[in-house]
Motif scaffolding. Structure first.
Motif, PDB file in Angstrom:
ATOM      1  N   UNK A 153       0.840  -1.192   0.000  1.00  0.00           N
ATOM      2  CA  UNK A 153       0.000   0.000   0.000  1.00  0.00           C
ATOM      3  C   UNK A 153       0.878   1.245   0.000  1.00  0.00           C
ATOM      4  N   UNK A 154       0.420   2.291  -0.688  1.00  0.00           N
ATOM      5  CA  UNK A 154       1.141   3.557  -0.705  1.00  0.00           C
ATOM      6  C   UNK A 154       0.153   4.720  -0.649  1.00  0.00           C
ATOM      7  N   UNK A 155       0.536   5.724   0.109  1.00  0.00           N
ATOM      8  CA  UNK A 155      -0.165   7.012   0.113  1.00  0.00           C
ATOM      9  C   UNK A 155       0.342   7.785  -1.091  1.00  0.00           C
ATOM     10  N   UNK A 156      -0.540   8.102  -2.034  1.00  0.00           N
ATOM     11  CA  UNK A 156      -0.088   8.656  -3.309  1.00  0.00           C
ATOM     12  C   UNK A 156       0.598  10.003  -3.138  1.00  0.00           C
ATOM     13  N   UNK A 157       0.230  10.776  -2.100  1.00  0.00           N
ATOM     14  CA  UNK A 157       0.877  12.061  -1.861  1.00  0.00           C
ATOM     15  C   UNK A 157       2.123  11.931  -1.007  1.00  0.00           C
ATOM     16  N   UNK A 158       2.241  10.845  -0.274  1.00  0.00           N
ATOM     17  CA  UNK A 158       3.420  10.622   0.557  1.00  0.00           C
ATOM     18  C   UNK A 158       3.447  11.415   1.845  1.00  0.00           C
ATOM     19  N   UNK A 159       2.389  12.183   2.136  1.00  0.00           N
ATOM     20  CA  UNK A 159       2.395  13.034   3.327  1.00  0.00           C
ATOM     21  C   UNK A 159       1.180  12.802   4.215  1.00  0.00           C
ATOM     22  N   UNK A 160       0.357  11.808   3.890  1.00  0.00           N
ATOM     23  CA  UNK A 160      -0.869  11.593   4.635  1.00  0.00           C
ATOM     24  C   UNK A 160      -0.630  10.949   5.994  1.00  0.00           C
ATOM     25  N   UNK A 161      -1.648  11.014   6.837  1.00  0.00           N
ATOM     26  CA  UNK A 161      -1.578  10.382   8.148  1.00  0.00           C
ATOM     27  C   UNK A 161      -2.985  10.015   8.586  1.00  0.00           C
ATOM     28  N   UNK A 162      -3.066   9.108   9.539  1.00  0.00           N
ATOM     29  CA  UNK A 162      -4.351   8.642  10.047  1.00  0.00           C
ATOM     30  C   UNK A 162      -4.283   7.170  10.378  1.00  0.00           C
ATOM     31  N   UNK A 163      -4.915   6.763  11.466  1.00  0.00           N
ATOM     32  CA  UNK A 163      -4.870   5.374  11.901  1.00  0.00           C
ATOM     33  C   UNK A 163      -5.816   4.509  11.075  1.00  0.00           C
ATOM     34  N   UNK A 164      -5.442   3.233  10.937  1.00  0.00           N
ATOM     35  CA  UNK A 164      -6.282   2.291  10.194  1.00  0.00           C
ATOM     36  C   UNK A 164      -5.957   0.867  10.641  1.00  0.00           C
ATOM     37  N   UNK A 165      -6.918  -0.033  10.440  1.00  0.00           N
ATOM     38  CA  UNK A 165      -6.711  -1.473  10.539  1.00  0.00           C
ATOM     39  C   UNK A 165      -6.645  -2.032   9.132  1.00  0.00           C
ATOM     40  N   UNK A 166      -5.910  -3.126   8.967  1.00  0.00           N
ATOM     41  CA  UNK A 166      -5.875  -3.814   7.683  1.00  0.00           C
ATOM     42  C   UNK A 166      -6.401  -5.224   7.867  1.00  0.00           C
ATOM     43  N   UNK A 167      -7.133  -5.716   6.877  1.00  0.00           N
ATOM     44  CA  UNK A 167      -7.680  -7.072   6.902  1.00  0.00           C
ATOM     45  C   UNK A 167      -7.324  -7.764   5.588  1.00  0.00           C
ATOM     46  N   UNK A 168      -6.901  -9.024   5.663  1.00  0.00           N
ATOM     47  CA  UNK A 168      -6.375  -9.743   4.503  1.00  0.00           C
ATOM     48  C   UNK A 168      -7.135 -11.050   4.287  1.00  0.00           C
ATOM     49  N   UNK A 169      -7.326 -11.389   3.005  1.00  0.00           N
ATOM     50  CA  UNK A 169      -7.907 -12.669   2.613  1.00  0.00           C
ATOM     51  C   UNK A 169      -6.941 -13.364   1.636  1.00  0.00           C
ATOM     52  N   UNK A 170      -5.873 -13.981   2.115  1.00  0.00           N
ATOM     53  CA  UNK A 170      -4.916 -14.626   1.206  1.00  0.00           C
ATOM     54  C   UNK A 170      -5.458 -15.937   0.650  1.00  0.00           C
ATOM     55  N   UNK A 171      -4.955 -16.303  -0.530  1.00  0.00           N
ATOM     56  CA  UNK A 171      -5.317 -17.597  -1.102  1.00  0.00           C
ATOM     57  C   UNK A 171      -4.163 -18.140  -1.919  1.00  0.00           C
ATOM     58  N   UNK A 172      -4.206 -19.449  -2.165  1.00  0.00           N
ATOM     59  CA  UNK A 172      -3.332 -20.151  -3.110  1.00  0.00           C
ATOM     60  C   UNK A 172      -1.842 -19.951  -2.845  1.00  0.00           C
ATOM     61  N   UNK A 173      -1.311 -20.379  -1.700  1.00  0.00           N
ATOM     62  CA  UNK A 173       0.148 -20.314  -1.510  1.00  0.00           C
ATOM     63  C   UNK A 173       0.842 -21.421  -2.281  1.00  0.00           C
ATOM     64  N   UNK A 174       2.163 -21.334  -2.421  1.00  0.00           N
ATOM     65  CA  UNK A 174       2.920 -22.410  -3.063  1.00  0.00           C
ATOM     66  C   UNK A 174       2.828 -23.699  -2.262  1.00  0.00           C
ATOM     67  N   UNK A 175       2.779 -23.570  -0.929  1.00  0.00           N
ATOM     68  CA  UNK A 175       2.584 -24.718  -0.054  1.00  0.00           C
ATOM     69  C   UNK A 175       1.314 -24.482   0.748  1.00  0.00           C
ATOM     70  N   UNK A 176       0.630 -25.561   1.149  1.00  0.00           N
ATOM     71  CA  UNK A 176      -0.589 -25.366   1.949  1.00  0.00           C
ATOM     72  C   UNK A 176      -0.296 -24.585   3.218  1.00  0.00           C
TER      73      UNK A 176
END
Length: 562
Positions: free
Chosen positions: A299-322
């Protein structure tokens, strides 16, 4: 249709205007102002060209059977729909959008320096629409944006948006990592949620494994509301089956109030992380970083100067190994954990699907790590509490111990820079719960003190706990002075001062027979101040620290140990 005058105005009324052929019958706006009224349909069987400061005021429906080209001077207005459709001609050819159908800058420029679509519908029979970076504009990666909705299956077939150009012959090959995709697709509507993505995998599915049809392959950017909200990113790499780090890799940001404006995201394969395994999730050995086998979100802040708290949530799939692991958590900044230890120490989950962690501030790479082994020495229930507003009690419990030598109690005033203040021996090896405590009397009021415990094994290896915080309160109009560690064995002693106002003081150091060793001025600011007194070359003995102001003198005794 070729329009060569910059003053010509063409109205398409509520009828179907058709231009039939493969790439010969084109809609070519060479600098004109073109109106498509609400209710009108324009069918273009060839390509669309928007160049030389042409303007399209579009409130109807334009169906394009060919490709779409523009330069960075083209402007687009209105609330019309553009459909990329090859159902009648060009059914065996790829379709692409090229140039600068984009908001050329941040979300504030929407409608100002703007060639973007309002509603975009994808109806390619082969299921792919490409974005081609033609070098147009200040940022030529910005090829296509929408201001309202994008429909990934307007013609029945689920479409992907691929933000990269490929060869027109043979089997197409795509970059292995999202960082190498040369174009970006944007959602410039700041409304949070998935409502602007119609028939996208992220709208239909909650768990992503095996869903590789309608999403953005490559780079994606979203305009973010300053009020925050939940912002899904439906991105990934080329479709693939099980045991490959390809396919749809869904993620979501949950932002609080912020000034990020526009955030970009892509997926890539990460390098293996060779850092020493660390401890999280109430004692699990987090010993597997899945960057090389699965990948990471960038992820990148397009302006490079932003701020603010956030949570991130991920749904990964299909690794090379189970996927394997008993507990899971999210790493940030390509380090094993973020950092370790940290206030997010126990933000973990039982599965990699739908992992959530935060709050974070600032963007970089995010990956997943797992742990299988629960350490034999487990520390639980670490607490810090102010007692009678005079000292802070730190207590902790182990539910079992093995080959544990001692605990080192560390303290900080910023939750980042810790220093040891005491040691306590451990029982060592036991299957019974053990309780320990420390009374910290060297504290000042109105300061947040953070504590963590370093667990040192008999072989010298060690781990850290997460941190806890406590503070005393008092009348801030009274100056308070604290000196620690005392005794000091080597290195620095820290002089902490909470001052009622800005002032200048003189700090002098005397030995036991009254010889002055040092003297200098120190400017206090209102509130918390800290000053380091270097004792490395002092012989053991008693020393006196004089703090002098205009109307006061305070003397602290400092003992230098052997």
């Amino acid at each position: 249709m070729v329009i060569k005058t910059s003053t010509f105005i063409l109205f398409f009324f509520a009828f179907v205007a058709s231009i039939r052929a493969q790439h010969n019958n084109e809609f070519f706006n060479n600098g004109a102002l073109v109106h498509v009224q609400a209710g009108a349909e324009v069918h273009v069987w060839g390509d669309v060209h928007m160049v030389n400061s042409g303007t399209l005021e579009h409130n109807g429906l334009i169906k394009v059977q060919g490709n779409m080209y523009s330069d960075a001077s083209f402007q687009q207005r209105g609330t019309g729909t553009t459909r990329i459709d090859n159902s009648d001609v060009n059914t065996t050819e790829r379709q692409f959008i090229s140039g600068s159908y984009a908001v050329r800058g941040g979300s504030a420029l929407t409608g100002v320096d703007d060639g973007s679509f309002y509603d975009l519908e994808l109806a390619n029979s082969q299921g792919v629409v490409y974005l081609v970076n033609s070098g147009q504009g200040v940022d030529p990666t910005l090829v296509a944006d929408v201001r309202n909705t994008v429909n990934f299956a307007a013609g029945g077939t689920r479409n992907r948006i691929i933000t990269h150009d490929v060869s027109t012959t043979g089997v197409p090959t795509y970059p292995a990592n999202g960082s190498n995709y040369t174009a970006t697709f944007g959602m410039m509507n700041t409304t949070n949620g998935s409502g602007n993505y119609i028939n996208c995998e992220s709208v239909i599915y909650g768990e992503m494994s095996g869903n590789d049809n309608s999403y953005i392959q490559g780079k994606h950017r979203r305009a973010i509301s300053a009020a925050g909200g939940n912002y899904p990113f439906g991105i990934g790499l080329e479709p693939a089956g099980i045991n490959a780090q390809r396919g749809f890799q869904y993620s979501q940001l949950s932002l609080q109030a912020n000034n990020y404006d526009v955030i970009t995201c892509y997926f890539e394969t990460a390098s293996p992380n060779t850092n020493i395994p660390d401890i999280e999730c109430s004692g699990y050995n987090m010993d597997r970083f899945w960057g090389a086998e699965h990948g990471e979100w960038v992820y990148n802040d397009i302006n490079g100067t932003g701020s603010g708290d956030y949570d991130i949530r991920l749904w990964p799939q299909d690794p090379l190994n189970p996927f394997t692991g008993t507990v899971w958590t999210i790493s940030k900044d390509d380090v094993f954990l973020y950092p370790s230890p940290d206030p997010l120490h126990n933000v973990c989950g039982p599965t990699p699907i739908g992992l959530q962690r935060g709050p974070f501030n600032g963007f970089s790479e995010f990956g997943i790590v797992s742990g299988l082994t629960l350490l034999e020495t487990q520390l639980v229930n670490l607490q810090a509490n102010a007692i009678n507003n005079s000292f802070i009690k730190v207590d902790w419990t182990t539910n079992q111990e093995k080959d544990l030598d001692y605990f080192e109690i560390e303290r900080s005033v910023d939750d980042m820079n810790f220093m040891p203040i005491a040691q306590q021996n451990a029982v060592g090896t036991t299957s019974l719960p053990q309780t320990y405590e420390l009374d910290d009397n060297n504290v000042l009021p109105n300061i947040n003190y953070y504590y963590r415990i370093k667990l040192v094994q008999n072989d010298g290896s060690h781990t850290y706990t997460h941190s806890v915080v406590a503070s005393l309160t008092s009348d801030q109009s009274v100056d308070q002075i604290n000196l620690f560690p005392n005794p000091v064995m080597d290195g620095d002693a820290l002089l902490e001062i909470t001052s009622s106002d800005d002032k200048e003081v003189t700090i002098q150091v005397f030995d036991a027979i009254g010889q002055r060793l040092s003297s200098h001025q120190f400017n206090l600011v209102k509130g918390y101040n800290v000053h380091a007194i270097r004792t490395t070359n002092w012989p053991s003995g008693v020393y006196y620290i004089h703090i002098k102001g205009n109307q006061f003198t305070n003397v602290k005794e400092l003992i230098k140990g052997e």
